[in-house]
Scaffold this motif. Structure first.
Motif, PDB file in Angstrom:
ATOM      1  N   GLU B 236      43.076 -13.825  -8.662  1.00 16.51           N
ATOM      2  CA  GLU B 236      43.716 -13.272  -7.457  1.00 16.51           C
ATOM      3  C   GLU B 236      43.129 -11.968  -6.937  1.00 16.51           C
ATOM      4  O   GLU B 236      43.641 -11.408  -5.974  1.00 16.51           O
ATOM      5  CB  GLU B 236      45.220 -13.129  -7.695  1.00 16.51           C
ATOM      6  N   GLY B 262      44.312 -18.950  -4.534  1.00 13.81           N
ATOM      7  CA  GLY B 262      43.884 -17.747  -5.242  1.00 13.81           C
ATOM      8  C   GLY B 262      43.112 -16.800  -4.345  1.00 13.81           C
ATOM      9  O   GLY B 262      43.160 -16.892  -3.115  1.00 13.81           O
ATOM     10  N   GLY B 264      41.695 -12.573  -3.722  1.00 17.52           N
ATOM     11  CA  GLY B 264      42.343 -11.354  -3.268  1.00 17.52           C
ATOM     12  C   GLY B 264      42.101 -11.158  -1.789  1.00 17.52           C
ATOM     13  O   GLY B 264      43.025 -11.008  -0.991  1.00 17.52           O
ATOM     14  N   GLN B 293      47.540 -10.208  -1.654  1.00 18.95           N
ATOM     15  CA  GLN B 293      46.501 -11.155  -1.204  1.00 18.95           C
ATOM     16  C   GLN B 293      46.350 -11.129   0.318  1.00 18.95           C
ATOM     17  O   GLN B 293      47.331 -10.998   1.052  1.00 18.95           O
ATOM     18  CB  GLN B 293      46.870 -12.578  -1.635  1.00 18.95           C
TER      19      GLN B 293
END
Lengths: 256, 445
Positions: B236, B262, B264, B293
């Motif tokens: 992440e 997933g 970031g 995120q």
């Protein structure tokens, strides 16, 4: 024996407007009662408030279920205690299959009753029995909740849920609306098969037609937020032939 | 061209120097024509620089952190475990093709090469199609990938062949170094006329200092059909910027399903050019974002030829401080009459801090077309919640079910069963709902 449902001087507001203005009603265990009334009399509000709809504010009075007040309970707690509302307009939920939903509901209620949760096979066996009772096709289980269902399918799906969840108190909100005569008969047969000495049913309807198939023990008339008359099944037949107008006039006259 | 901050210019210069050295050492055996492209791409990147916020296309997605980081090329790494569902499977680990492809039953229908095999055996194919769809002259990250990729997957499906098994490219970013590392997955798929295939890309691995910078090119010749799936499940905090470019000849059909779980900082680009009549593309997208995120879906559909359709549906579920971006451009060229384009973008915001920016952009230069777009941002439906609760389902579970239902709208369109089941299970688990696996085993008509 304590009644299944007792409504005492119930006042309910929706968005600041008083809809129910002092409803009193007793539904004994094992009986079927009908509530009739014209549009706007508060029938659906009464059904929703028993089920725990939060937008409806109880300003006075109480609803007792098996002798205990319901007012502090969340809708899901009421359901787990055995109350079931068959919706007038069943809600569509695309993306959740009937099967997944029904099992989640059954298991939530079983858990509350201290019973083990059902696995897929046991659950399917239970649902299959109930499906045949309602002349419903198994393929319905794979479809999303009420999505793309016809009016009749939606109502049958409500009765299917009722049959699977085995509630003690069933409230049927205008289950007959939008049904043709064949669908009405199937729905009524389904409901009749659920009549039991330990189960009570409250049938809310505008027309007496449904009551030809689901014979009530008692009929109540709701007018402008109050029960103005209660009587035997014949009361429904009288309303059928004379309409609600004469009752409205009588009520108005008695207030003078 | 973009003005850059001083430190990023410096970092960029250092990085390029490092990569140029790498290029001299490692890319020297490539054919001249391909080497020339790398050099051009390097120059393009040096000129373009990282897109900073003055760039409209990057208004909502900040890449300063990428610009300020000194990235090393991700080192060679071992292959991860393969999933057990049947597929023609290729592994791309830290940008390198790992192992061999075993696909004997299909060998007369499809060929798959790594970069070196492709330029040794299929130079014609590469000279014709390689790097033709990617907009590396305008796009800094496409330029970066073109300059730096170390290996590639090149797939060719022969005319009128249908590949029944899904082709699975497992793209893994192995984070085994403490230093910031970047990898450059690169894929070219050529579906020759009348062929049909299903391509699944999964992105896994990654980590706090990982940057996955990929380019995918999809060429659909006349009448070709491709179902394209991208499932991104990287760590992440991974930076994931991948552009997919597709070109559709007449009567070709492309369906894409881009699922982001997933990463970031995530940017999925999907550029589709409809260059032949009666081309047809459907773009489905789903993202789940939580924590901090940032997920940006950037789509561009170019209606060049007349009588093509494009249908686009992107959905996002955002919670915590997550940020979603949807940019959907539809460009209808002057000759593209009878274009039928529909774009829908829906977001479910589950916290007060979550945010979504939606930017539809329709540019229409033909008069006989139908183009619509719609965006909604909302919360869960109270009627639906009440209905579920009256059946004994808790408020929490009812919310979870509705969140699941929102996503299932996209997931249910996935036709590769193992991929769909896996995503359904991930979502159910995420929402704390009972898994569906035992219900799936029950046979129903």
């Amino acid at each position: 024996m304590e009644p299944m449902l007792e409504i005492r001087d119930l006042h309910v507001q929706v968005e600041g407007k008083e809809i129910l203005k002092g409803v009193n009603l007793v539904l004994p265990v094992g009986q079927v009662h009908a509530i009739m009334g014209p549009n706007g009399s508060g029938k659906s509000t009464l059904a929703a408030v028993i089920a725990g709809r939060e937008e409806y504010e109880v300003t006075r009075g109480d609803i007792l279920y098996r002798g205990k007040s319901l007012l502090e309970l969340e809708p899901e707690e009421r359901a787990r205690e055995g109350i079931f509302l068959a919706f007038q307009y069943p809600v569509e939920i695309p993306g959740v299959t009937n099967m997944y939903f029904l099992r989640a509901a059954v298991n939530a209620i079983r858990k509350h009753r201290g019973l083990p949760e059902l696995d897929a096979l046991d659950f399917l066996q239970l649902v299959r029995e109930k499906l045949s009772l309602l002349h419903m096709d198994e393929s319905l289980l794979k479809r999303s909740i009420n999505e793309g269902f016809s009016g009749g399918e939606k109502k049958r799906n409500e009765i299917l849920q009722m049959a699977v969840l085995e509630p003690c108190l069933c409230i049927m909100d205008e289950t007959d609306s939008g049904l043709d005569i064949d669908a009405l008969r199937v729905v009524a047969d389904g409901v009749n098969s659920l009549r039991a000495p330990d189960r009570s049913i409250l049938v809310i309807t505008h027309y007496q037609r449904l009551l030809n198939y689901i014979i009530p023990d008692q009929v109540h008339v709701l007018l402008d937020g109050r029960i103005v008359r209660s009587g035997s099944r014949e009361l429904a037949l009288e309303l059928e032939s004379r309409g609600y107008g004469w009752l409205e006039q009588e009520v108005a006259a008695s207030k003078l | 061209m973009q003005g850059a901050m001083p430190e990023s210019v410096e970092t960029r210069a250092k990085m390029l120097e490092q990569w140029t050295t790498f290029w001299r050492n490692r890319f020297a055996h490539e054919p001249r024509s391909l080497q020339a492209q790398r050099r051009e791409a390097q120059d393009a990147f040096a000129q373009l620089g990282y897109p900073l916020s003055k760039n409209e296309d990057w208004k909502y997605t900040k890449v300063h952190l990428i610009a300020e980081t000194s990235w090393k090329l991700a080192p060679l790494a071992p292959a991860p475990a393969e999933p057990n569902w049947p597929a023609i499977r290729v592994l791309l680990v830290n940008g390198r093709f790992v192992g061999r492809v075993v696909h004997s039953p299909w060998h007369d229908k499809i060929s798959i090469w790594n970069w070196q095999d492709a330029f040794q055996e299929q130079l014609d194919l590469l000279e014709q199609h390689w790097n033709r769809m990617a907009r590396w002259r305008q796009h800094p990250f496409a330029a970066l990938n073109t300059a730096c990729f170390q290996d590639a997957v090149i797939i060719r499906v022969f005319p009128n062949q249908e590949i029944e098994a899904p082709i699975h490219i497992l793209i893994h970013h192995d984070a085994n170094s403490a230093e910031p590392q970047a990898c450059f997955p690169r894929i070219l798929v050529c579906l020759e006329s009348g062929s049909k295939a299903t391509l699944v890309e999964t992105y896994t691995g990654g980590g706090r200092h990982c940057f996955t910078c990929g380019v995918v090119e999809l060429l659909l010749e006349r009448g070709a059909h491709l179902d394209y799936y991208k499932v991104q499940q990287e760590h992440e905090q991974t930076v994931h910027i991948v552009q997919a470019y597709a070109r559709l000849a007449a009567e070709a059909a492309l369906r894409t399903h881009i699922v982001s779980l997933g990463g970031g900082l995530v940017r999925n680009e999907c550029d589709v050019s409809l260059v032949g009549q009666h081309g047809n593309c459907t773009l489905n997208g789903l993202y789940l974002a939580r924590g901090r995120q940032h997920v940006d879906n950037h789509t561009e559909i170019d209606h060049v030829a007349p009588a093509c359709t494009s249908y686009e549906l992107y959905k996002g579920i955002l919670t915590d401080h997550a940020h979603g971006v949807f940019h959907g451009k539809i460009y209808v060229h002057p000759g593209a009459q009878k274009t039928d384009a529909k774009q829908t973008n829906q977001a479910l915001l589950l916290s007060d801090e979550a945010e979504v920016d939606s930017k539809p952009q329709l540019e229409i230069y033909a008069d006989d077309v139908r183009c619509t777009h719609g965006a909604t941002v909302g919360q869960l439906d109270n009627q639906q919640l009440f209905y579920l609760r009256t059946r004994g389902i808790s408020m929490e579970q009812a919310r979870s079910l509705l969140i699941y239902a929102f996503a299932e709208d996209i997931i249910s369109r996935i036709q590769v069963d193992p991929v769909r089941f896996q995503l359904e299970d991930i979502l159910l688990a995420e929402e704390g709902l009972p898994l569906e696996s035992d219900l799936r085993k029950v046979h129903l008509p």
